[in-house]
Motif scaffolding. Structure first.
Motif, PDB file in Angstrom:
ATOM      1  N   THR A 178     -29.149 -20.537  10.839  1.00 14.29           N
ATOM      2  CA  THR A 178     -29.203 -19.100  11.131  1.00 14.29           C
ATOM      3  C   THR A 178     -27.807 -18.511  11.114  1.00 14.29           C
ATOM      4  O   THR A 178     -26.826 -19.198  11.433  1.00 14.29           O
TER       5      THR A 178
ATOM      6  N   TYR B 276     -34.956 -12.491  13.475  1.00 15.17           N
ATOM      7  CA  TYR B 276     -34.716 -12.117  14.871  1.00 15.17           C
ATOM      8  C   TYR B 276     -33.990 -10.773  14.874  1.00 15.17           C
ATOM      9  O   TYR B 276     -33.485 -10.346  13.829  1.00 15.17           O
TER      10      TYR B 276
ATOM     11  N   ASP C   2     -19.669 -26.219  15.561  1.00 18.47           N
ATOM     12  CA  ASP C   2     -20.747 -25.291  15.902  1.00 18.47           C
ATOM     13  C   ASP C   2     -20.597 -24.767  17.323  1.00 18.47           C
ATOM     14  O   ASP C   2     -20.531 -23.553  17.540  1.00 18.47           O
ATOM     15  N   ILE C   3     -20.553 -25.663  18.286  1.00 11.71           N
ATOM     16  CA  ILE C   3     -20.570 -25.209  19.692  1.00 11.71           C
ATOM     17  C   ILE C   3     -19.219 -25.391  20.371  1.00 11.71           C
ATOM     18  O   ILE C   3     -19.128 -25.237  21.586  1.00 11.71           O
TER      19      ILE C   3
ATOM     20  N   LEU D  72     -19.047 -20.116  22.173  1.00 10.12           N
ATOM     21  CA  LEU D  72     -20.364 -20.140  21.512  1.00 10.12           C
ATOM     22  C   LEU D  72     -20.477 -18.869  20.672  1.00 10.12           C
ATOM     23  O   LEU D  72     -20.543 -17.758  21.216  1.00 10.12           O
ATOM     24  N   ARG D  73     -20.472 -19.067  19.369  1.00 14.80           N
ATOM     25  CA  ARG D  73     -20.551 -17.926  18.460  1.00 14.80           C
ATOM     26  C   ARG D  73     -21.943 -17.295  18.555  1.00 14.80           C
ATOM     27  O   ARG D  73     -22.902 -17.952  18.938  1.00 14.80           O
ATOM     28  N   PRO D  74     -22.066 -16.021  18.194  1.00 14.13           N
ATOM     29  CA  PRO D  74     -23.382 -15.383  18.313  1.00 14.13           C
ATOM     30  C   PRO D  74     -24.348 -15.930  17.279  1.00 14.13           C
ATOM     31  O   PRO D  74     -24.051 -15.958  16.082  1.00 14.13           O
ATOM     32  N   LEU D  75     -25.496 -16.395  17.733  1.00 13.27           N
ATOM     33  CA  LEU D  75     -26.524 -16.937  16.840  1.00 13.27           C
ATOM     34  C   LEU D  75     -27.883 -16.430  17.295  1.00 13.27           C
ATOM     35  O   LEU D  75     -28.180 -16.427  18.493  1.00 13.27           O
ATOM     36  N   PRO D  76     -28.733 -16.026  16.366  1.00 17.25           N
ATOM     37  CA  PRO D  76     -30.055 -15.552  16.771  1.00 17.25           C
ATOM     38  C   PRO D  76     -30.902 -16.664  17.364  1.00 17.25           C
ATOM     39  O   PRO D  76     -31.748 -16.418  18.226  1.00 17.25           O
TER      40      PRO D  76
ATOM     41  N   PRO E 243     -25.980 -14.355  12.059  1.00 13.95           N
ATOM     42  CA  PRO E 243     -26.231 -12.927  12.265  1.00 13.95           C
ATOM     43  C   PRO E 243     -26.515 -12.258  10.902  1.00 13.95           C
ATOM     44  O   PRO E 243     -26.092 -12.755   9.864  1.00 13.95           O
TER      45      PRO E 243
ATOM     46  N   SER F  52     -31.050 -10.091  15.827  1.00 18.61           N
ATOM     47  CA  SER F  52     -29.636 -10.145  15.436  1.00 18.61           C
ATOM     48  C   SER F  52     -29.369 -10.977  14.189  1.00 18.61           C
ATOM     49  O   SER F  52     -28.220 -11.069  13.753  1.00 18.61           O
ATOM     50  N   GLY F  53     -30.379 -11.606  13.622  1.00 16.08           N
ATOM     51  CA  GLY F  53     -30.109 -12.432  12.451  1.00 16.08           C
ATOM     52  C   GLY F  53     -31.342 -13.153  11.965  1.00 16.08           C
ATOM     53  O   GLY F  53     -32.463 -12.853  12.392  1.00 16.08           O
TER      54      GLY F  53
ATOM     55  N   ARG G 299     -26.330 -13.742  23.129  1.00  9.02           N
ATOM     56  CA  ARG G 299     -26.458 -14.641  21.972  1.00  9.02           C
ATOM     57  C   ARG G 299     -25.252 -15.564  21.796  1.00  9.02           C
ATOM     58  O   ARG G 299     -25.331 -16.537  21.039  1.00  9.02           O
TER      59      ARG G 299
ATOM     60  N   LEU H 137     -25.206  -6.524  17.203  1.00 15.18           N
ATOM     61  CA  LEU H 137     -24.554  -7.388  18.195  1.00 15.18           C
ATOM     62  C   LEU H 137     -23.283  -6.703  18.678  1.00 15.18           C
ATOM     63  O   LEU H 137     -22.586  -6.052  17.887  1.00 15.18           O
TER      64      LEU H 137
END
Lengths: 569, 569
Positions: A431, A469, A527-528, B249-253, A433, A471-472, B236, B177
């Protein structure tokens, strides 16, 4: 094999005797020939007999075998070669390539089939007491290497198959909640629910060969999740067996009781314990269910339309759109038939598209699902129809959707068919945004194609948007590479790695709904963030200090198990 | 006080000079007299001057002060008495009772006002290096004792006020966002968003005096969460400062990257670090926004209707219904005014109710919120109108909703007004599956009333359904007790404990959106099972081995901080 517990082929997807056929799809051979240069009508590789495999002997000690048989009875303590091989792998491409090549590495020493929560408790305690490794097993369809022990594992390896725990225990009709055992397969569960007028509405691609517990352990998502939610939304409570204790989370619509333990179990892939049952949202079967097909001049038009649909006053059950090449794939994969319904795009519609000035090589096919009362479906179709037109698209009716519905769980069989013919096929999904939705598609396709050029092999990648969703969105990439050489595994590794790294470089996540396993773990820090991995590590270490619970999954302890992620190492 | 950072009264809710007035609400004195036997027109207790408090001296060492001042500058290292007292408490009833009584216990030794993420990092590292306790502070409206140090804390206590970090940093208009600093208060944030045409749609009761970071740290929910989602849905991505590292934590849906680290930070109440910014879903301001009021013959009818609304094809922004006594409270609290709008239920409507055979002592008032295009609001109102009628209810138009909208953030001021007059008022809220929605209301009210009888005091409890989900709902209880005696704290403890235990005994959770803090921690094992508490404990211990990050909140390390939960101990 245990009576009543379905088991997949050792060498491929699904049940013995079932596979993909091209003979009734007249356009498919030419499509494959054009895309990756393979003649699928030529004779295929044959699968070696199971007896040709050199299966490592079980290392189960007599002592642990005695303890386990004392708990479960001999029947449910299996150490035969085929059962151990089937439980030693998921169904990722890497799994299939290795098992077919007889590279069995560290398969389980024993497969257990507990029949009750109490038996799972006893089994877990006995295994931890013996310092064995415990790996829960549902349908065996995992594609991120979450089901296998680490290559160098010196301890006994125990696979715990939940397949006997397959009952819908209770339906709370007032609340729309069902209490269900974790080992039930998708179709069996829906049958049990439907008999009482209910549905859970969770339909991942793997539906036929995956279980409720597996969905929860990997944060699964289904084809209708835009309406019913991902499994994280659906699962409201659960029971998980841990060494020496049992986690009981009662069903709650929402709670603010600190960091969500429920959300720690979701996606835990066996690292915190074995999920034995769950409370899930269930719904009355809707009056009307309809899949409508639409076409857009380009994929970008389709992406924009899907975003507008999710933001609109319609609340659709599904909104998918395929990029140009996937659209050609779907059209080439259509059955020849007398029935009109199978004609995905009639000549008349194609003519209309040309008249509109569309480039038929660029068109993007879309499915949108509607559910509810007849009047509500009409209302939503009106809203969606306007959005489609605003984005230059056109509707082509219910026919293609009916076809899609029939075949929606068959895709994994094509992969086996292709592998038999020297083609490496796999998937990666993610996923972003919305702001990066076009970019990740363009960049990932470009990077894949560039890599194919560099490697001097023919390959193709295509994609669809599968979930939207606010936002993305989730985009789901499928790729096929023509490489039958001794380098095939390296080629696959490089391709998979290129795609995952493209995700990281384009604001995306390692996975939207396939999980991490060992396959995706090398990208977790990207990623995190390293601090996120630190937090997960502390959670796993704290709960499982002996590292007995499916070690090496999600994050490694400094020893990546699968060499694939470092092909140049 | 630091310029630009709002600060509440030391002795009560909100800003100095603002409070509840009964003079323009002619029915209110009689209602209170009837319910709890207090004459609110009699002279009230006066608040002692701040100077009368015996404020413990700051234990900040010169060394740590020097370090902190070196990072932030002297201005942003505050040790004056009033600042320390304000930061030593939230705004729970227990907090107000104690601070008014001069029971200050272990208030912070210093209050810091960092202005940037980098400063937060430096401050956290310096405090952990000095083995101090770090407590993040937003609006100070917490009501579960999440903001105070443990009574016996011997280390230095540092409160970190995020109020200078109050900017909307970026709006990603493509994705819907926004990246926002954690210390921004609700109204300031919505003003910044609205200036660009956006809204976050999160409106907890505490909106005016709470911050984005506080909402995330406690898993907040708002009045419009049925549409916009709880903060766990809205948030998010986020940044959290931890000792020696920063979680990004980057924004992810959506994502399936293992146990959700995002969901571990949500509700962590400072135990994992300090949230400095977040990426949140934002939405275009809807074309139409409308609150419609309805009445039902009984609360049970209203509960059933709310469930049917959430299951219907309407997707409303809000659906609330008040029980009989809360309905009387709302009606008694109406302003006398020339404007027609303020008349909550006209004589004509009351007459109609009587004609229908309704018992006016049992009627239940409901608000339902609609948003979207004008045609969509019409469509949804049609669906909801039918459900209301099916459940024997009737609509009374937009007037009462407009009144509700104006006063919705003022309730906490009433509590101070009541406390000034010897009444103990507080709230407890929870969720259950729908199957237990009636039962928890009936049983909780019964147990509370029985306790009042046993204690020989006059008290009242009432309730509304505030949030609906597919599988259940949140019910929000408010209680008031007439006890001005030396036993008041014990009376309050027993009442609060009775209500929380009723939640546990009726399939409910410790809290739907107020969090745990120290106040609710004694029920955590009953709520998420001992294994759930074990998992949370391992998480906290792993991330914060020195126990520097807001220790004692959510779960205790064998030493409950607040005596309240064991009044008989």
């Amino acid at each position: 094999m245990i009576e009543g517990v379905k088991q997949q082929k050792w060498w491929g997807w699904g049940e013995e005797g079932k596979g993909y056929r091209y003979e009734d799809k007249p356009k498919f051979p030419a499509f494959v020939k054009k895309m990756v240069g393979v003649d699928i009508t030529a004779p295929a590789e044959t699968i070696p007999p199971f007896s040709s495999l050199n299966v490592p002997a079980s290392q189960l000690t007599d002592e642990l075998r005695g303890t386990l048989a004392g708990i479960l009875g001999d029947t449910y303590v299996q150490t035969d070669d085929e059962t151990r091989v089937v439980h030693g792998f998921g169904k990722g491409l890497r799994d299939l390539m290795r098992v077919r090549a007889g590279q069995l590495e560290r398969i389980p020493d024993v497969v257990l089939y507990p029949g009750s929560q109490r038996e799972v408790e006893q089994v877990v305690d006995a295994c931890v007491e013996a310092d064995a490794v415990v790996i829960p097993f549902g349908g065996g369809s995992n594609i991120v290497a979450a089901l296998e022990a680490e290559p160098g594992e010196t301890r006994q390896v125990v696979s715990v198959n939940l397949g006997r725990m397959n009952k819908v225990l209770e339906i709370d009709e007032n609340s729309g909640l069902a209490h269900i055992q974790a080992g039930v397969f998708g179709p069996d569960m829906e049958d049990q629910l439907r008999a009482k007028g209910w549905t859970m509405g969770h339909h991942p691609d793997s539906f036929v060969w995956s279980t409720l517990g597996g969905w929860i352990a990997t944060r699964s998502s289904g084809m209708q999740s835009d309406k019913y939610g991902d499994i994280a939304d659906i699962c409201r409570g659960l029971t998980m067996v841990m060494p020496g204790q049992v986690l009981e989370l009662r069903p709650l619509p929402s709670t603010s009781s600190g960091p969500s333990v429920r959300e720690m179990v979701l996606g835990s892939e066996g690292r915190l314990g074995i999920i034995t049952s769950a409370w899930v949202n269930v719904h009355r079967i809707p009056e009307v269910r309809e899949l409508q097909a639409y076409f857009y001049p380009t994929y970008e038009d389709g992406l924009r339309a899907c975003q507008q649909i999710v933001e609109s006053d319609a609340h659709v059950m599904m909104a998918r759109v395929s990029d140009a090449i996937e659209t050609q794939y779907i059209m080439a994969n259509g059955k020849k038939s007398k029935s009109k319904v199978s004609s995905l795009v009639s000549k008349g519609i194609q003519k209309l598209m040309v008249q509109k000035g569309w480039d038929l090589e660029q068109i993007a096919m879309s499915f949108v699902g509607f559910e509810g009362s007849a009047s509500h479906v009409r209302y939503e179709k009106g809203i969606v129809g306007k959005i489609v037109r605003d984005n230059g698209g056109m509707g082509v009716g219910k026919g293609p959707g009916a076809l899609y519905d029939q075949k929606k769980y068959d895709t994994p069989y094509i992969r086996d068919f292709m592998l038999d013919r020297g083609m490496l096929c796999d998937v990666s999904e993610t996923t972003t945004p919305w702001a990066y939705a076009e970019q990740i598609h363009t960049n990932t396709v470009e990077r894949f194609n560039k890599l194919m050029d560099e490697l001097g092999v023919q390959g193709v990648v295509f994609c669809h948007l599968s979930h939207s969703y606010h936002s993305g969105a989730c985009q789901y990439f499928t790729f096929a590479i023509n490489d039958n050489s001794a380098n095939a595994m390296r080629t696959y590794d490089l391709a998979k790695r290129e795609i995952q790294q493209s995700f990281m470089d384009n604001h995306a996540t390692v996975s939207h709904h396939h999980g991490v396993g060992e396959e995706h773990s090398p990208w977790m820090e990207q990623d995190i963030s390293p601090a996120g991995v630190f937090i997960q590590r502390k959670l796993f270490e704290g709960v499982d200090p002996g590292n007995n619970l499916n070690p090496g999954k999600i994050i490694h302890d400094g020893k990546p198990g699968i060499t694939s992620n470092s092909p140049d190492a």
